[in-house]
Design a protein around this motif. Sequence first.
Motif, mmCIF file in Angstrom:
data_model
loop_
_atom_site.group_PDB
_atom_site.id
_atom_site.type_symbol
_atom_site.label_atom_id
_atom_site.label_comp_id
_atom_site.label_asym_id
_atom_site.label_seq_id
_atom_site.Cartn_x
_atom_site.Cartn_y
_atom_site.Cartn_z
ATOM 1 N N ALA A 113 -19.477 -17.900 95.455
ATOM 2 C CA ALA A 113 -18.440 -18.621 95.958
ATOM 3 C C ALA A 113 -17.287 -17.843 96.046
ATOM 4 N N ILE A 114 -16.406 -18.868 96.585
ATOM 5 C CA ILE A 114 -14.841 -18.168 97.126
ATOM 6 C C ILE A 114 -13.829 -19.038 96.307
ATOM 7 N N VAL A 115 -12.473 -18.356 95.795
ATOM 8 C CA VAL A 115 -11.809 -19.852 95.250
ATOM 9 C C VAL A 115 -10.288 -18.725 95.689
ATOM 10 N N GLN A 116 -9.611 -20.544 96.779
ATOM 11 C CA GLN A 116 -8.229 -19.708 97.436
ATOM 12 C C GLN A 116 -6.753 -20.294 96.512
ATOM 13 N N PHE A 117 -6.417 -19.057 96.284
ATOM 14 C CA PHE A 117 -5.369 -19.755 96.169
ATOM 15 C C PHE A 117 -3.874 -18.955 96.527
ATOM 16 N N ARG A 118 -2.589 -19.619 96.774
ATOM 17 C CA ARG A 118 -1.344 -19.405 97.510
ATOM 18 C C ARG A 118 -0.330 -18.877 96.349
ATOM 19 N N SER A 119 0.500 -17.723 96.920
ATOM 20 C CA SER A 119 0.782 -17.140 95.960
ATOM 21 C C SER A 119 2.374 -15.959 96.909
ATOM 22 N N ASN A 120 3.546 -16.009 96.357
ATOM 23 C CA ASN A 120 4.317 -15.607 97.231
ATOM 24 C C ASN A 120 3.743 -14.016 96.540
ATOM 25 N N ARG A 121 4.015 -13.662 95.026
ATOM 26 C CA ARG A 121 3.944 -12.994 94.499
ATOM 27 C C ARG A 121 2.362 -11.332 95.144
ATOM 28 N N SER A 122 2.534 -10.121 94.876
ATOM 29 C CA SER A 122 1.624 -9.569 95.480
ATOM 30 C C SER A 122 0.771 -8.636 94.485
ATOM 31 N N TYR A 123 -0.504 -9.515 94.783
ATOM 32 C CA TYR A 123 -1.532 -8.927 94.142
ATOM 33 C C TYR A 123 -2.259 -7.942 94.980
ATOM 34 N N PRO A 124 -2.966 -6.673 93.972
ATOM 35 C CA PRO A 124 -4.128 -6.152 94.689
ATOM 36 C C PRO A 124 -5.350 -6.569 94.955
ATOM 37 N N VAL A 125 -5.748 -5.850 95.985
ATOM 38 C CA VAL A 125 -7.302 -6.349 96.704
ATOM 39 C C VAL A 125 -8.035 -5.378 96.468
ATOM 40 N N ALA A 126 -8.996 -6.201 95.909
ATOM 41 C CA ALA A 126 -10.505 -4.907 95.634
ATOM 42 C C ALA A 126 -11.028 -4.275 97.283
ATOM 43 N N GLN A 127 -11.156 -2.812 96.829
ATOM 44 C CA GLN A 127 -11.845 -1.925 97.583
ATOM 45 C C GLN A 127 -13.445 -2.591 97.768
ATOM 46 N N VAL A 128 -14.256 -2.424 98.908
ATOM 47 C CA VAL A 128 -15.382 -3.413 99.296
ATOM 48 C C VAL A 128 -16.405 -1.129 99.543
ATOM 49 N N ALA A 129 -16.878 -1.536 98.864
ATOM 50 C CA ALA A 129 -17.958 -0.102 98.840
ATOM 51 C C ALA A 129 -19.199 -0.461 100.405
ATOM 52 N N ASP A 130 -19.485 0.557 101.072
ATOM 53 C CA ASP A 130 -19.920 0.181 102.046
ATOM 54 C C ASP A 130 -21.761 -0.365 101.332
ATOM 55 N N PRO A 131 -22.438 -1.439 102.077
ATOM 56 C CA PRO A 131 -23.326 -2.170 101.932
ATOM 57 C C PRO A 131 -23.909 -1.483 101.853
ATOM 58 N N GLY A 132 -24.953 -1.197 100.722
ATOM 59 C CA GLY A 132 -26.308 -0.144 100.850
ATOM 60 C C GLY A 132 -26.024 1.177 100.428
ATOM 61 N N SER A 133 -24.270 0.886 99.405
ATOM 62 C CA SER A 133 -24.024 2.547 99.161
ATOM 63 C C SER A 133 -24.336 3.000 97.931
ATOM 64 N N LEU A 134 -24.495 1.585 96.858
ATOM 65 C CA LEU A 134 -25.748 2.014 95.344
ATOM 66 C C LEU A 134 -26.731 2.731 95.908
ATOM 67 N N LYS A 135 -27.277 3.375 94.753
ATOM 68 C CA LYS A 135 -28.376 4.398 94.465
ATOM 69 C C LYS A 135 -28.700 4.792 92.657
ATOM 70 N N VAL A 136 -29.707 4.414 92.930
ATOM 71 C CA VAL A 136 -30.436 4.095 91.142
ATOM 72 C C VAL A 136 -29.722 5.488 90.438
ATOM 73 N N ASN A 137 -29.438 5.138 89.402
ATOM 74 C CA ASN A 137 -28.471 6.170 88.263
ATOM 75 C C ASN A 137 -27.247 6.335 88.703
ATOM 76 N N ASP A 138 -26.653 5.800 89.671
ATOM 77 C CA ASP A 138 -25.041 6.053 89.866
ATOM 78 C C ASP A 138 -24.084 4.925 89.007
ATOM 79 N N ALA A 139 -22.854 5.463 88.662
ATOM 80 C CA ALA A 139 -22.615 4.732 87.442
ATOM 81 C C ALA A 139 -21.710 3.728 88.684
ATOM 82 N N VAL A 140 -21.781 3.045 87.579
ATOM 83 C CA VAL A 140 -21.400 0.710 87.555
ATOM 84 C C VAL A 140 -20.751 0.483 86.206
#
Length: 574
Positions: A113-140
């Motif tokens: 689900a998504i939850v949206q809120f409004r703010s005048n403050r500046s928050y960083p946004v998560a960088q999203v990995a390329d879909p399919g980039s995660l492999k077995v034995n990769d660090a999580v």
Amino acid sequence: MKSSLQFGAVAAVVCFAPGAFALSPAEVEQRAKAVSVEMLTGVGSGVIIHRQGALYTVITNRHVVCKVHPGRCTDRDIHSTYRLKTSDGQIYQVARSDIKLLKDDAGKFLDLAIVQFRSNRSYPVAQVADPGSLKVNDAVYTAGFPEGRGWLFGTGLAQAVVNKRLVGDGGGYTVVYDAETLPGMSGGGAFDRDGRLVAVHGYGDRFTENTQAEEIASSTVKSEVNSKIGYNRGIPVRWVVQGLGKIGILVGNRKPLNQIRVGNPTVAATADEFFIAGFNKFVDPGEDFQAGRKDAVAQFNQAVALNPRYTTAYLLRAIVKDNLNDSQGALADFNQAISLNPKLAIAYIGRGTLKFQKLNDLQGALADFNQVISLNPKLAIAYINRGALKHEKLNDYQGALADFNQAISLNPKLAIAYNNRGTLKYENNPQGALADFNQAISLNPQDALAHYNRGTLKDEKLNDPQGSLADYNRAISLNPKLAIAYNNRGLLKFQKLNDPQGALADYNQSISLNPKYAGTYFNRGLLKYTKFNDKAGAIADFRAATKLFRAQGQTDSLQRPLEALRILGATENP
């Protein structure tokens, strides 16, 4: 009222983060904490995944924003108002209209689900990995806000990854990892070694919860063996991209959305796919617990047939077989997992617990717990299990105390360690036991067993019947299937609160939940005879208690119903 969810013809776009040099775990944690939010309504976490002007979008689990099981959740089941807290401590109020449930490209529900809120403050946004980039034995790396803990950052490896929807995948759960999580981290992020979001965490294994729900063998306080195996499942960003794309938010512009679309969920075909299908059934067996567990075993059977060296599949199959009371099958699978990986500490924990609880191989259990500690001297749960063994079976009070103290030293926020130490202090140090049970409940207010234990202490040692009643009530509200709590509450109502009708109702419920607990039949028999003048009912209950005590080898307890039958002029068997 106009919704602040801005879904229009022009889609908002966030770029995928390109690969970079690996960050240190501390750097990953710093990035993860900056983009994580704590869900204050209910229990959960989330990740800021998009910003458009003053409008921020947080990705979380469907089951975090819903009041019912995610599979049954509709827009009507979302909390009417919602509150979340950002990394700078700011709290934002969210209306129901600012929450949206997500589906994949085929229209199948996702536990997102998504939850949206409004703010005048500046928050960083998560960088999203390329879909399919995660492999077995990769660090999580897992990140979020466990209830009562404030913040947790776990490290581990991807154990299995599947890039297609599977039948019964629980809403998109197609990745399994062993990074640490706790309740309250649902909806939080799972990040890769570059600090990019690779999955949304959903559920950890629930074996500990099932163990807690099992019947307690006596009416006294009980230590707890921690059998949580440490494997967790998440929804990979592939399905996050699909779900957001369906509502007009395109996360990523390096790959067109149609290149990561898949059709309807398909059946498993590879060892990893069978393993994940089995793990999903293990975590969420459905309303028919036995059938779900058997299905999990069938999936793990396929996984090891395709890959006979699939250590984790043997480990999980062992735990499920233990749930199904196939002790010898579980032992064989634990042995196989250890044979394949002699350094797999959790397999020794599982095997030691099995030997302790079901096979009566106490020295074998002690050897397994010792081996765990040899492999990882900082693993608190190994000390908890060894302490419970020493306390309950080996009559080693000092050894148990030392183990519980060590577990607390290693992890001062581990509620189970305080609960177990409280059971140890119960007889000779009631005030010390009370302090430990209080601490366990402070750390984990949802711990039914700690409330039950504290209620028993207040009843039997502290002469606090009202406090005892409150704790039994709380334990039952947290775990309505905890039969022994009904028995003890019934005994309290019978002996101290002058509530025979309430006592009878509690005894009836206890027996309904656990027809094999002899003590409740004996207690109900006494109640029927002394308060309801029901001699025939009392005799029937004393006979049932006698039969069960004898079948369970409890010769000391057997004398009480036998004496009651003699006094009533009845025989053991009609």
